[in-house]
Structures are given as structure tokens and as C-alpha cells.
Design a protein around this motif. Structure first.
Motif, mmCIF file in Angstrom:
data_model
loop_
_atom_site.group_PDB
_atom_site.id
_atom_site.type_symbol
_atom_site.label_atom_id
_atom_site.label_comp_id
_atom_site.label_asym_id
_atom_site.label_seq_id
_atom_site.Cartn_x
_atom_site.Cartn_y
_atom_site.Cartn_z
ATOM 1 N N TRP A 134 11.999 -2.815 5.681
ATOM 2 C CA TRP A 134 10.552 -2.747 5.752
ATOM 3 C C TRP A 134 9.564 -4.480 5.627
ATOM 4 C CZ3 TRP A 134 6.848 -0.031 1.816
ATOM 5 C CH2 TRP A 134 5.781 0.499 1.653
ATOM 6 N N THR A 135 8.974 -4.914 5.978
ATOM 7 C CA THR A 135 8.423 -5.991 6.240
ATOM 8 C C THR A 135 6.659 -5.778 6.204
ATOM 9 O OG1 THR A 135 10.337 -7.344 6.587
ATOM 10 C CG2 THR A 135 8.218 -8.367 7.302
ATOM 11 N N MET A 136 5.773 -6.455 5.543
ATOM 12 C CA MET A 136 4.453 -6.214 5.385
ATOM 13 C C MET A 136 3.749 -7.676 6.082
ATOM 14 S SD MET A 136 3.393 -3.215 3.049
ATOM 15 C CE MET A 136 1.522 -2.815 3.750
ATOM 16 N N THR A 137 3.531 -7.554 6.710
ATOM 17 C CA THR A 137 1.952 -8.876 6.582
ATOM 18 C C THR A 137 1.420 -9.218 5.699
ATOM 19 O OG1 THR A 137 0.603 -8.467 7.896
ATOM 20 C CG2 THR A 137 2.259 -9.026 9.396
ATOM 21 N N VAL A 138 0.783 -10.562 5.452
ATOM 22 C CA VAL A 138 0.221 -11.030 3.921
ATOM 23 C C VAL A 138 -0.834 -9.918 4.377
ATOM 24 C CG1 VAL A 138 -1.529 -12.305 3.200
ATOM 25 C CG2 VAL A 138 0.693 -13.120 4.133
ATOM 26 N N GLU A 139 -1.522 -10.239 6.136
ATOM 27 C CA GLU A 139 -2.925 -9.769 5.937
ATOM 28 C C GLU A 139 -2.898 -7.802 5.694
ATOM 29 O OE1 GLU A 139 -6.580 -8.961 9.537
ATOM 30 O OE2 GLU A 139 -4.330 -9.868 10.140
ATOM 31 N N GLU A 140 -1.739 -6.893 5.891
ATOM 32 C CA GLU A 140 -1.660 -5.306 6.417
ATOM 33 C C GLU A 140 -1.471 -4.943 5.162
ATOM 34 O OE1 GLU A 140 1.421 -4.706 9.992
ATOM 35 O OE2 GLU A 140 1.943 -5.457 7.611
ATOM 36 N N TYR A 141 -0.535 -6.703 3.734
ATOM 37 C CA TYR A 141 -0.487 -6.024 2.345
ATOM 38 C C TYR A 141 -1.659 -6.107 1.714
ATOM 39 C CZ TYR A 141 0.883 -6.388 -2.741
ATOM 40 O OH TYR A 141 0.953 -6.476 -3.252
ATOM 41 N N GLU A 142 -1.685 -7.261 1.912
ATOM 42 C CA GLU A 142 -3.743 -7.135 1.463
ATOM 43 C C GLU A 142 -4.969 -6.053 1.536
ATOM 44 O OE1 GLU A 142 -5.199 -11.007 2.260
ATOM 45 O OE2 GLU A 142 -3.835 -11.816 0.710
ATOM 46 N N SER A 143 -4.743 -5.534 2.847
ATOM 47 C CA SER A 143 -5.567 -4.617 3.186
ATOM 48 C C SER A 143 -5.007 -2.639 2.340
ATOM 49 C CB SER A 143 -6.016 -5.190 5.108
ATOM 50 O OG SER A 143 -4.884 -4.961 5.769
ATOM 51 N N ALA A 144 -3.959 -2.517 2.437
ATOM 52 C CA ALA A 144 -3.587 -1.428 2.383
ATOM 53 C C ALA A 144 -3.556 -1.279 1.044
ATOM 54 C CB ALA A 144 -1.696 -1.796 1.998
ATOM 55 N N PRO A 145 -3.652 0.167 0.661
ATOM 56 C CA PRO A 145 -4.718 0.404 -0.465
ATOM 57 C C PRO A 145 -3.460 0.707 -1.660
ATOM 58 C CG PRO A 145 -3.734 2.654 1.213
ATOM 59 C CD PRO A 145 -3.886 1.169 1.402
ATOM 60 N N TRP A 146 -3.967 0.405 -2.707
ATOM 61 C CA TRP A 146 -2.666 0.373 -4.038
ATOM 62 C C TRP A 146 -1.578 0.878 -4.802
ATOM 63 C CZ3 TRP A 146 -1.291 3.203 -7.989
ATOM 64 C CH2 TRP A 146 -1.689 4.538 -7.815
ATOM 65 N N THR A 147 -1.520 2.164 -3.863
ATOM 66 C CA THR A 147 -0.646 2.876 -3.685
ATOM 67 C C THR A 147 0.900 2.573 -2.427
ATOM 68 O OG1 THR A 147 -1.887 4.471 -2.061
ATOM 69 C CG2 THR A 147 -1.698 4.969 -4.596
ATOM 70 N N ARG A 148 -0.253 2.476 -1.413
ATOM 71 C CA ARG A 148 0.995 1.819 -0.552
ATOM 72 C C ARG A 148 1.902 0.342 -1.283
ATOM 73 N NH1 ARG A 148 2.787 2.344 4.552
ATOM 74 N NH2 ARG A 148 2.807 1.266 5.819
ATOM 75 N N ARG A 149 0.456 -0.057 -1.738
ATOM 76 C CA ARG A 149 1.276 -1.671 -1.789
ATOM 77 C C ARG A 149 1.837 -2.123 -3.237
ATOM 78 N NH1 ARG A 149 -5.010 -3.024 -2.200
ATOM 79 N NH2 ARG A 149 -4.271 -3.392 -4.873
ATOM 80 N N LEU A 150 1.990 -0.359 -4.195
ATOM 81 C CA LEU A 150 2.843 -0.847 -5.438
ATOM 82 C C LEU A 150 4.069 0.203 -4.879
ATOM 83 C CD1 LEU A 150 3.566 -0.277 -8.670
ATOM 84 C CD2 LEU A 150 2.463 1.988 -8.040
ATOM 85 N N ALA A 151 4.012 1.298 -4.524
ATOM 86 C CA ALA A 151 5.219 1.629 -3.000
ATOM 87 C C ALA A 151 6.292 0.394 -2.428
ATOM 88 C CB ALA A 151 5.331 1.960 -1.895
ATOM 89 N N TYR A 152 5.343 -0.920 -2.197
ATOM 90 C CA TYR A 152 6.239 -1.847 -1.750
ATOM 91 C C TYR A 152 6.697 -3.061 -1.819
ATOM 92 C CZ TYR A 152 6.459 -5.775 1.780
ATOM 93 O OH TYR A 152 7.477 -7.191 2.769
ATOM 94 N N ARG A 153 6.141 -3.284 -3.450
ATOM 95 C CA ARG A 153 6.420 -3.992 -4.384
ATOM 96 C C ARG A 153 7.893 -2.579 -4.978
ATOM 97 N NH1 ARG A 153 4.286 -8.574 -6.952
ATOM 98 N NH2 ARG A 153 1.839 -8.623 -6.037
ATOM 99 N N LEU A 154 7.972 -1.965 -4.964
ATOM 100 C CA LEU A 154 8.980 -1.573 -5.599
ATOM 101 C C LEU A 154 10.301 -1.483 -4.871
ATOM 102 C CD1 LEU A 154 7.680 2.101 -6.931
ATOM 103 C CD2 LEU A 154 8.385 0.083 -8.294
ATOM 104 N N TYR A 155 10.052 -1.129 -3.549
ATOM 105 C CA TYR A 155 11.267 -0.649 -2.201
ATOM 106 C C TYR A 155 11.465 -2.482 -2.388
ATOM 107 C CZ TYR A 155 13.003 -1.359 2.552
ATOM 108 O OH TYR A 155 13.778 -2.169 3.754
ATOM 109 N N ARG A 156 10.623 -3.530 -2.777
ATOM 110 C CA ARG A 156 11.181 -5.126 -2.385
ATOM 111 C C ARG A 156 11.712 -5.478 -4.205
ATOM 112 N NH1 ARG A 156 11.725 -8.739 1.786
ATOM 113 N NH2 ARG A 156 10.511 -7.568 3.537
ATOM 114 N N ASN A 157 11.318 -4.621 -4.887
ATOM 115 C CA ASN A 157 12.220 -5.087 -6.201
ATOM 116 C C ASN A 157 13.403 -4.850 -5.699
ATOM 117 O OD1 ASN A 157 13.558 -3.876 -8.600
ATOM 118 N ND2 ASN A 157 10.914 -4.873 -9.541
#
Length: 347
Positions: A134-157
Motif C-alpha cells: 500500500w503506497t499513498m501519494t503525499v497529496e492523498e495522505y494530506e487530504s485523507a481523514p485522520w483515521t485513514r492516515r493513522l491506518a496507513y502509518r500503522l500499516y507502514r510501521n
């Protein structure tokens, strides 16, 4: 949403030379099976003895680490079977695929369909999500709700991606057909699950359930962790190529979007030359045992920058795709440069 079909990329003059390496050799295939399956089975016998005779569990785990490496190699054979490249016979590839699939807890047809789709969509920003990380672009990450950003950070941990990730993928995810799976794919999942159930029941009767668990789980987790790491660095490194669907160049996907992971000889053997991933994406029908020979014979393939074992650990910091500057960046750098309104730089 894709708006047009990309034009086929012009193949380099040396592309036709690749076909001579895409011929399975039954002698090489059988030798690989022998030099991998025999020691793998022998290690299982040794591990069973260490558990049943009350040896320190650390000895069992040490043997499991070696067996896990061999299981990675078995997965490479499984991978070749999915590309119909290990044997010339489609039936032989299918049989190997199902047997290796049971040993690696991976359904043959279902994984094959997902993986072949990965080859068709690798490096395509408009078609992410098929057999990739799973790879997000910077723009997608910045515009995503905090729940999705958290999920992405956890996934990438790394603790989750390479710790819990292998357990979830091989023990849970692979037990369920992928989305859009057809009849053959669903049947392969069912066959694999039933085969695993029979294997566990027979092992429980022959050596005891907990003896089996104490061996199988560490072997599978070692192999799974190595496997996910390999898949990660194959397409998550500095200088990687990504493009929108209409601009995607298949040649660049292979030579720039797939890494040349230069490993020490023992690790290259364990991983079945899969570090030569740029060649694999250029011509997937080349069996693993011909990749090195192909690399040495065609000079342009040697000119692709390689990723060393030491440098590969820096790939963990690259978590977002900066589409404006065509590079991977880390969370902290993306945030800092975004706040300052500056162009993003790697890191």
C-alpha cells in the motif's frame, strides 16, 4: 480514473535476446527441487527430534530459521510455477504450484491471478492495490481523514508490516479468496485449506499437535518475514519509477520500477535470484535459475543501479510518493516541506 490506454513502450534492441533464457531446463529444475526439498525435510526431522527429546527450544528455533530460508526458496519455485516458467510442462508447473502452495500456506491459482495482475499494474499510480505494498501519494495522505492516515502509518510501521504482517497474510488472508476471484481461484483456496487441515491432522497424530505448532509457526514466520521484505524492497526504493496510467512505460517499470537487489551469494541462492527483479519484470517467463546467466550475458541489464543489503534498510524511511518530484519521501520530510511550501526532497 484512467482516461486512455497507454501506448506500448518501444522495446530495446536487446529485448529479443531475453527469450533464449526463458527456456525451462528439466535437469536444473529437478536439481533445485532436490537441493532444497531434501534438506528442508531433513531439518524438519531434526526439529521434531529436538522437541520430542526435550532439547532447548533455542536449538529448534535456530534450525527453524534455516528451514525458513529454504521455505523462501520453495516459494520462489512456487512463484516460477505461477509464471509457468519452472517446467516446460503446464501440468508439472501446476502440480508443483499446489504442493509448494500447501507448504507455504498459499493457494496456487488465487495467488497466481493476483500476482499476474501485479505485473500488469506495477508502477501504475491509477491502478494500485493488486499484489503490492500500500503506497499513498503525499497529496492523498494530506487530504485523507485522520483515521485513514493513522491506518496507513500503522500499516507502514516495520513492526506491523514485517511482524504481524506475515502472520496475518499466510495464516489468515491466504485462507480467503481474493476479491474478484473466479471459480478456479476459489477452488484452489478450498483445496489448499483442506490439504492444510489434513496435513495438520496427520502431523498431530504422528508427532503431536504442539510439536507441529512449535516447528511450523516459526518456520512460516521466518519465511514470511523474509518474503515480505523482499517484496517491499523490490518496488520501494530511492529512484523507483511510478507514473499515471496514460504515461506508464512498461520498460521503465521493469528497469527503473523494479530493483536489482544485490545480495551476498548465500542469500542470493536462498532467494532464488529474485533480487534480479528488474530482469524478472522485463521478461517474467525466465526461470529463477537462468536469471543470473541472463544478467551476465546482456550488458544493459548490468547498468541498472543496484541496491545493496546495507542500503536497502534505508528504504524503510520511504513511505509516500511525491508525484510532483517523482520520488519517495518519508512522513517527516513530507510534513516539513509541505508546511514550508517547498518542493519535497527524498528522505
Amino acid at each position: 480514473m484512467q482516461t486512455s490506454r497507454p501506448q506500448p513502450a518501444a522495446r530495446p534492441e536487446w529485448f529479443r535476446e531475453l527469450s533464449r533464457f526463458a527456456k525451462p531446463d528439466v535437469h536444473k529444475s529437478l536439481w533445485q527441487l532436490a537441493n532444497t526439498f531434501i534438506p528442508y525435510i531433513a531439518l524438519w526431522v531434526l526439529m521434531i527430534l529436538t522437541v520430542q527429546h526435550g532439547y532447548h527450544y533455542g536449538i529448534t528455533l535456530a534450525l527453524a530459521a534455516i528451514a525458513g530460508g529454504l521455505l523462501v526458496r520453495i516459494f520462489i519455485f512456487f512463484h516460477d510455477a505461477c509464471h509457468s516458467s519452472f517446467f516446460a510442462s503446464a501440468k508439472a508447473n501446476r502440480i508443483l504450484g499446489y504442493i509448494a502452495g500447501v507448504l507455504t500456506f498459499t493457494p496456487f491459482r488465487d495467488w497466481q491471478k493476483s500476482h499476474l495482475k501485479h505485473h500488469g499494474t506495477a508502477g501504475d499510480l491509477d491502478n494500485r492495490g493488486s499484489g503490492d505494498v500500500w503506497t499513498m501519494t503525499v497529496e492523498e495522505y494530506e487530504s485523507a481523514p485522520w483515521t485513514r492516515r493513522l491506518a496507513y502509518r500503522l500499516y507502514r510501521n516495520p513492526l506491523i508490516l514485517f511482524g504481524l504482517g506475515p502472520a496475518y497474510m499466510f495464516l489468515v488472508s491466504n485462507r480467503i479468496p481474493h476479491k474478484h476471484a473466479g471459480k478456479k481461484e476459489r477452488r484452489s483456496v478450498l483445496i489448499t485449506n483442506i490439504s492444510l487441515l489434513v496435513l495438520i491432522l496427520v502431523a498431530s497424530w504422528a508427532i503431536g499437535f504442539w510439536t507441529y505448532v512449535k516447528i511450523q509457526i516459526p518456520v512460516l514466520l521466518v519465511a514470511g518475514t523474509i518474503g515480505i521484505w523482499l517484496f517491499y524492497v523490490q518496488h520501494q526504493f530511492q529512484g523507483v519509477y511510478w507514473a499515471r496510467h496514460e504515461d506508464r512505460d512498461q520498460i521503465k517499470v521493469a528497469l527503473q520500477g523494479s530493483s536489482h537487489y544485490k545480495l551476498p551469494a548465500p542469500l542470493q541462492w536462498i532467494t532464488g535470484n529474485i533480487g534480479l527483479h528488474h530482469i524478472h519484470h522485463m521478461y517474467p517467463r525466465i526461470p529463477n535459475y537462468n536469471l543470473q546467466e541472463c544478467y551476465e550475458a546482456i550488458k544493459p541489464l548490468q547498468e541498472v543501479p543496484h541496491l545493496t543489503l546495507r542500503k536497502s534498510f534505508h528504504c524503510l524511511r520511504m513511505r509516500l510518493w511525491d508525484e510532483a518530484n517523482q520520488q519517495l519521501v518519508g512522513f517527516s520530510r513530507a510534513k516539513k516541506e509541505s508546511e514550508q511550501g517547498k518542493p519535497l526532497r527524498a528522505g
